[in-house]
Design an enzyme around this catalytic site. Structure first.
Site, PDB file in Angstrom:
ATOM      1  N   ARG A  53       3.003  13.003   2.073  1.00  0.00           N
ATOM      2  CA  ARG A  53       3.839  12.308   3.052  1.00  0.00           C
ATOM      3  C   ARG A  53       4.510  12.773   3.237  1.00  0.00           C
ATOM      4  O   ARG A  53       5.137  12.822   3.902  1.00  0.00           O
ATOM      5  CB  ARG A  53       2.596  11.029   2.709  1.00  0.00           C
ATOM      6  CG  ARG A  53       3.561   9.977   4.127  1.00  0.00           C
ATOM      7  CD  ARG A  53       2.529   8.603   3.609  1.00  0.00           C
ATOM      8  NE  ARG A  53       3.546   7.959   2.427  1.00  0.00           N
ATOM      9  CZ  ARG A  53       3.394   6.698   2.127  1.00  0.00           C
ATOM     10  NH1 ARG A  53       1.984   5.855   2.722  1.00  0.00           N
ATOM     11  NH2 ARG A  53       3.913   6.824   1.162  1.00  0.00           N
ATOM     12  N   LYS A 152       7.625   7.822   7.332  1.00  0.00           N
ATOM     13  CA  LYS A 152       8.209   7.652   6.411  1.00  0.00           C
ATOM     14  C   LYS A 152       9.766   7.622   6.179  1.00  0.00           C
ATOM     15  O   LYS A 152      10.365   8.441   5.515  1.00  0.00           O
ATOM     16  CB  LYS A 152       7.689   7.582   4.820  1.00  0.00           C
ATOM     17  CG  LYS A 152       8.085   6.358   3.580  1.00  0.00           C
ATOM     18  CD  LYS A 152       6.907   5.941   2.566  1.00  0.00           C
ATOM     19  CE  LYS A 152       7.632   4.620   1.579  1.00  0.00           C
ATOM     20  NZ  LYS A 152       7.434   3.922   1.925  1.00  0.00           N
ATOM     21  N   GLU A 185       1.075  -3.860  10.572  1.00  0.00           N
ATOM     22  CA  GLU A 185       1.239  -3.670   9.638  1.00  0.00           C
ATOM     23  C   GLU A 185       1.888  -5.799   8.564  1.00  0.00           C
ATOM     24  O   GLU A 185       2.999  -6.195   9.620  1.00  0.00           O
ATOM     25  CB  GLU A 185       1.617  -2.674   8.476  1.00  0.00           C
ATOM     26  CG  GLU A 185       3.053  -2.284   8.795  1.00  0.00           C
ATOM     27  CD  GLU A 185       2.797  -0.695   8.829  1.00  0.00           C
ATOM     28  OE1 GLU A 185       2.280  -0.401   7.433  1.00  0.00           O
ATOM     29  OE2 GLU A 185       3.264  -0.313   9.443  1.00  0.00           O
TER      30      GLU A 185
HETATM   31  N1  PMP Z   1       3.156  -0.047   4.812  1.00  0.00           N
HETATM   32  C1  PMP Z   1       5.088   0.434   5.167  1.00  0.00           C
HETATM   33  C2  PMP Z   1       5.651  -0.305   6.200  1.00  0.00           C
HETATM   34  C3  PMP Z   1       5.669   0.827   3.955  1.00  0.00           C
HETATM   35  O1  PMP Z   1       7.128   1.022   3.486  1.00  0.00           O
HETATM   36  C4  PMP Z   1       5.010   0.907   3.032  1.00  0.00           C
HETATM   37  C5  PMP Z   1       4.934   1.530   1.781  1.00  0.00           C
HETATM   38  N2  PMP Z   1       5.927  -0.116   1.052  1.00  0.00           N
HETATM   39  C6  PMP Z   1       2.940   0.311   2.935  1.00  0.00           C
HETATM   40  C7  PMP Z   1       2.832   0.168   3.879  1.00  0.00           C
HETATM   41  C8  PMP Z   1       2.028   0.823   1.744  1.00  0.00           C
HETATM   42  O2  PMP Z   1       2.596   2.658   1.649  1.00  0.00           O
HETATM   43  P1  PMP Z   1       1.259   2.891   0.438  1.00  0.00           P
HETATM   44  O3  PMP Z   1       0.082   2.196  -0.286  1.00  0.00           O
HETATM   45  O4  PMP Z   1       1.068   4.096   0.593  1.00  0.00           O
HETATM   46  O5  PMP Z   1       2.450   2.811  -0.787  1.00  0.00           O
END
Ligand code: PMP
Length: 287
Positions: A53, A152, A185
């Site tokens: 990622r 990200k 989300e």
């Molecule tokens: N959505 C957002 C906006 C995030 O910043 C994150 C990570 N903090 C997640 C979802 C969760 O992703 P991950 O399980 O890969 O940490």
């Protein structure tokens, strides 16, 4: 922890001396990418997926990371070792580097690679037992055609704005809808609901970050024989859901018991949420 030492471009610096240029476009424009991951018993959970990622986010913004994936994986492990940490949260940041005061990323040099290994407590422990209350933010998630939520990036103001709304309403997290009004989300976590025995989570094209914890939980649910659907849904579906929980590397699996003052299910933490949370904790500690 005062003894934390930070990795910057191959060297370790005490926290107080870990510094980069104020001309870095990571600071000036939020121009850069990052990852947040966790180590359990010395192993970084799904390090390869996090690096995929990170490198894909960097590619999307035309940022060349000055280290190979293998060097990066070694650097992450080295940072843990250097700090004598086996259970930790790891923040990996790659900035565009120092440049001129204009936006132009081609006038920068030296992307900075920063790795911080430390402890994090995103939510108080009791909320993992009792569940979170959240509200819907008025701030919608970035339109994917403006800035893809799949990247990200260091530009998290979209999420910060929604988080502020949550905090002002007395909630530690906030739900974000997408440009179509569907559930996307939360500000730093993905969302799941359980409805009539089916586990449902928004699809990637709802404009979300493809969470690594999300993907792990989908696999665990399927392995336990549950039906999992990645389909668009609205707030209404959460209001009438039986259970709801959030996932993230820092948050892990955290139950949600209320959205916009409406109790979800009977307003207590559900059995499936507990089951998946336990399965997740077993998975991350598997050698
Ligand atoms: N959505 C957002 C906006 C995030 O910043 C994150 C990570 N903090 C997640 C979802 C969760 O992703 P991950 O399980 O890969 O940490």
């Amino acid at each position: 922890m005062s003894s934390v030492e930070i990795f910057i471009n191959g060297q370790f610096y005490p926290k107080a001396d870990a510094k980069i240029s104020v001309y870095d476009h990571g600071l000036l424009y939020g121009d850069g990418v990052f990852e947040g991951m966790r180590a359990y018993s010395g192993n970084v959970f799904r390090l390869a997926a996090h690096l995929d990622r990170l490198y894909e986010s960097a590619k999307a913004i035309m940022l060349t990371i000055p280290m190979s994936r293998e060097e990066m994986a070694d650097a992450v492990r080295e940072t843990l070792k250097h700090n004598s940490l086996s259970d930790a949260y790891i923040r990996l940041v790659v900035t565009r580097g120092a440049g001129s005061l204009g936006i132009d990323p081609t006038r920068t040099s030296n992307p900075q690679v920063i790795i911080i290994a430390d402890h994090i407590e995103l939510y108080p422990k009791e909320l993992y037992e009792n569940g979170l209350e959240i509200i819907t933010a008025a701030t919608i998630r970035n339109h994917p055609a403006a800035l893809s939520p799949r990247i990200k990036s260091l530009n998290y103001l979209n999420n910060v704005m929604a988080k502020l709304e949550g905090k002002r309403a007395g909630c530690l997290e906030a739900l974000m809808l997408n440009h179509r009004g569907e559930v996307a989300e939360c500000t730093g976590d993905n969302i799941f609901i359980l409805r009539r025995g089916k586990l449902i989570t928004p699809p990637i094209d709802a404009g979300i970050l493809e969470g690594i914890t999300r993907n792990a939980v989908i696999e665990l649910a399927q392995a336990a024989g549950m039906e999992v659907q990645e389909i668009p849904f609205t707030r209404y579906d959460i209001y009438v859901a039986d259970e709801c929980f959030l996932t993230g590397s820092a948050a892990e699996v955290i139950p949600v018991i209320k959205l916009d003052d409406r109790p979800i299910g009977d307003g207590t933490v559900g059995a499936t949420t507990r089951q998946l949370s336990q399965a997740f904790h077993e998975l991350v500690r598997k050698p």
